[in-house]
Design a protein around this motif. Structure first.
Motif, mmCIF file in Angstrom:
data_model
loop_
_atom_site.group_PDB
_atom_site.id
_atom_site.type_symbol
_atom_site.label_atom_id
_atom_site.label_comp_id
_atom_site.label_asym_id
_atom_site.label_seq_id
_atom_site.Cartn_x
_atom_site.Cartn_y
_atom_site.Cartn_z
ATOM 1 N N GLY A 8 -31.325 -62.687 46.918
ATOM 2 C CA GLY A 8 -31.327 -64.168 46.517
ATOM 3 C C GLY A 8 -31.190 -63.802 44.825
ATOM 4 O O GLY A 8 -30.511 -64.595 44.127
ATOM 5 N N SER A 50 -26.429 -63.907 47.486
ATOM 6 C CA SER A 50 -26.339 -65.054 48.180
ATOM 7 C C SER A 50 -25.550 -66.166 47.321
ATOM 8 O O SER A 50 -24.988 -66.810 47.840
ATOM 9 N N SER A 77 -22.233 -68.083 48.691
ATOM 10 C CA SER A 77 -22.245 -69.734 48.668
ATOM 11 C C SER A 77 -21.221 -70.138 47.744
ATOM 12 O O SER A 77 -20.473 -71.041 48.132
ATOM 13 N N THR A 119 -26.175 -66.745 54.736
ATOM 14 C CA THR A 119 -25.946 -67.802 54.013
ATOM 15 C C THR A 119 -24.896 -68.792 54.655
ATOM 16 O O THR A 119 -25.058 -69.785 54.416
ATOM 17 N N PRO A 148 -27.822 -70.538 50.611
ATOM 18 C CA PRO A 148 -28.631 -69.470 49.752
ATOM 19 C C PRO A 148 -30.016 -69.784 49.912
ATOM 20 O O PRO A 148 -30.468 -70.788 49.372
#
Lengths: 361, 340
Positions: free
Chosen positions: B99, B104, B108, B258, B263
């Motif tokens: 993240g 992530s 996304s 994801t 995320p």
């Protein structure tokens, strides 16, 4: 002969020549040194600033000639032009310029204090703190003036947390910044929490504060920012001189007569105040604080702490970003925060990835 | 009996203890997730259903709504926990987190891009998310190869933050053009487990299980890599290849997670942190533990997200940020960053 010569009053010593790159301005006993390159770059930035302001006033959905726009700004022209310029574009231009100055000066001060060019208010979470509190004021205490005060509180809280938990600015460098990053994430989450809780009207009203926008900003907040800048800029200029000495080790700076703790507290206070007031006007447009001082340093050379030039550069960046946001995709308006993030993100990466300079300056 | 084997026997036993403790905790959170929030069924009624009551409405809410959601949370939690542990081990950076490093965000962002270009099928979302995560991982790999940055955990995190911020701004930009799909996109911008389609349930478990199975092959090489590149090479491993394969698996795990939940940052940071605190930094232990801690934490966050602002639901990303940010501060503050 010799004796009379010896008794005659001593000749006044000729003044020391100005160091290279400086002009010496003297009046009687008093003199100042003017940094030549700094002066030139200030001049250059001011000319660019005026140019962009003119373009920004004339460009838009109804485009006027620059001449018409300038005349309307001083009160000459048709009623429609007067309304367009004096009610819509001029306040917006003013808001852009003032917030730009605030972000630029705040960024320059904090970068120099932390000896790290990444330590700008936006990166260490001050913006997020101010935003969270400003949003809270809309969701909980809906008045037009409250966001400014609460943004100030939020910024102070975030700063205190970042410095308290990060172990102070100074040699720890990146650690302190990542602590700020965490605090920023926390405040961002709180902002989202509040936006999720409220009804859609309040959420829409609070939206500009989350992306950074100059559209229809509250006049009271702009006025407060203007007053704040008026009070803080002279202090910032004074502090720049102290900070220039603090670039050496603490011991050396101390020996040169800098009161370290006092200077640090003052720098932080000034940074927090002007950043918070700017966030209360435009929302978190933090990356301006990253780019403006860099541009100023590039223009001025590496000597000194170019606080005022950073302010001018910040205003220039803000006005340009707003101009681009308003015109490029018209009638859709891109918030200024989005523009600066699209430009500033890669720039931030570039700073991180290239070979670092000594002590970040 | 040689000393080392005694020590390792003790470690084995402690790993077993921790594993069973986390398993118990996981069971508790699963039950809590079935009993609370998401649908107008009180905990008492839900409990009656679990013990065999034939209340049709309540059955639907408990088994279909909450049951599916719980299953998804477990899958996503396992994926994110394992991905965090793997990424930290491969980059030897205790702050590396899918993240935080923008993996992530890359996934996304790819989905948002696909949606705004007109893709609507859930299968497309899955493949696009995985591709996006792969690009994100590749960028992480490239960045860690840059001198001065790869060695400095904190700098890497900053680079990831800058990357994520940039992608976020471009996403906002795309939202400005396309108000129609704004609602659909909003989900990909903030993580949440609410209201996921059953397609996600069909696609994600096989993918995750496959990735986890491949992962087991990498555990020993990664443990060797922890001793340093030279030693790993001397032991007959290929550091570059190991890193590349690890990042590939991380990309698949994060991509699927994801695609399922959007995320979600910080889970991959907290989980290995907790696991290391309990069993030391050997990946052969932390990885298995993180497969249990991940789902537990994510379920806990999900239950909190349902209860925090009733009757609304909070995006789970907000809860994980509120738990994770203090952990990030704690990790950075700890006098010496733990070396991996």
């Amino acid at each position: 002969m010799d004796i009379s010569a010896a008794l005659s009053p001593p000749l006044r010593r000729p003044p020391l020549p100005a160091p290279p790159g400086y002009w010496r301005l003297a009046a009687g006993h008093y003199s100042v040194l003017l940094h030549r390159r700094g002066l030139f770059s200030a001049l250059l930035l001011s000319v660019l600033l005026l140019l962009c302001s003119g373009i920004s006033l004339s460009a838009g959905s109804t485009s006027l000639s620059v001449q018409q726009a300038l005349l309307a700004a001083v009160g000459i022209g048709s009623k429609m032009h007067l309304f367009l310029i004096q009610e819509l574009r001029l306040p917006r231009l003013l808001a852009a310029a003032l917030t730009g100055i605030a972000f630029g000066v705040g960024g320059c001060l904090l970068q120099t204090l932390a000896r790290n060019r990444l330590a700008t208010p936006g990166v260490i979470g001050i913006d997020d703190g101010a935003t969270a509190f400003a949003v809270a004021s809309i969701v909980a205490v809906p008045t037009s003036l409250a966001p400014s005060y609460l943004a100030l509180t939020g910024a102070a809280t975030a700063t205190a947390l970042a410095f308290g938990l990060g172990g102070g600015a100074g040699a720890r460098g990146y650690r302190f910044i990542v602590v700020g990053l965490g605090i920023g994430a926390l405040f961002g989450a709180v902002t989202n929490l509040m936006l999720a809780r409220t009804d859609i009207d309040s959420a829409n009203q609070a939206y500009p504060w989350t992306v950074g926008s100059l559209n229809a900003r509250p006049e009271e907040a702009v006025l407060m920012l203007a007053v704040g800048l008026l009070l803080c800029l002279p202090v910032a200029k004074y502090l720049a001189g102290r900070l220039a000495l603090m670039r050496f080790s603490d011991a050396v700076a101390c020996g040169l007569g800098v009161r370290l703790a006092m200077t640090r507290i003052l720098v932080l206070t000034v940074t927090v105040v002007i950043t918070a007031l700017a966030v209360a006007v435009a929302g978190p447009v933090g990356l301006v604080a990253l780019m403006a001082p860099e541009l100023a340093r590039y223009l001025c050379g590496q000597q000194g702490v170019p606080v005022l030039n950073a302010g001018l550069a910040g205003a220039l960046i803000m006005i340009l970003a707003d101009l681009v946001g308003r015109t490029v995709l018209a009638p859709i308006e891109i918030p200024v925060g989005v523009i600066t993030a699209v430009v500033g993100g890669p720039y931030l990466l570039w700073i991180l990835l290239r070979r670092p300079h000594r002590s970040g300056q | 009996m040689p000393v080392t084997s005694i020590v390792s026997a003790r470690r084995q036993r402690s790993l077993l203890t921790f594993c069973s403790a986390w398993l118990a905790l996981l069971a508790v959170t699963v039950v809590a997730s079935l009993l609370m929030g998401a649908g107008q069924v009180s905990p008492a009624r839900a409990l009656a259903v679990l013990t065999g009551n034939q209340d049709h409405d309540a059955r639907f809410v408990v088994y279909e709504l909450r049951g599916q959601r719980t299953l998804l949370a477990i899958i996503v939690g396992m994926a994110l926990g394992a991905a965090g542990t793997l990424l930290q081990s491969a980059t030897r950076n205790p702050l590396a987190e899918p993240g935080l490093l923008g993996v992530s965000a890359g996934a996304s962002f790819a989905v948002v891009l696909a949606i705004s270009l007109g893709a609507s099928a859930a299968t497309v979302h899955f493949s696009v998310a995985i591709i996006g995560a792969m690009v994100g991982c590749l960028l992480v790999l490239l960045v860690t190869q840059v001198r001065y940055v790869g060695d400095d955990p904190v700098r890497l995190v900053l680079a990831g933050a800058a990357f994520s911020a940039m992608l976020g701004a471009i996403t906002t930009l795309m939202l400005l053009f396309d108000q129609r799909s704004a609602d659909e996109i909003r989900f990909w911008v903030i993580g949440t487990l609410a209201g996921r389609s059953s397609v996600a349930l069909w696609w994600s478990p096989p993918g995750i299980l496959l990735a986890l199975a491949l992962m087991t092959l990498l555990v020993r090489p990664l443990a060797a890599l922890a001793l340093g590149e030279h030693i790993a090479t001397g032991l007959g491993h290929h550091p570059r290849l190991i890193r590349l394969l690890t990042l590939l698996i991380v990309a698949v795990l994060v991509g699927i997670a994801t695609a399922v939940a959007g995320p979600i940052a910080f889970i991959g940071l907290i989980v290995p942190f907790v696991a290391r605190a309990q069993t030391g930094s050997d990946i052969r232990r932390t990885l298995w533990l993180s497969l249990l801690i991940g789902p537990t934490l994510l379920l806990l966050a999900d239950v909190l997200s349902r209860l925090a602002v009733k009757p609304y639901e909070l995006p789970i990303g907000v809860i994980t940020a509120m738990i994770g940010a203090p952990v990030l501060v704690a990790v950075v503050r700890s006098r010496r960053l733990p070396t991996l």
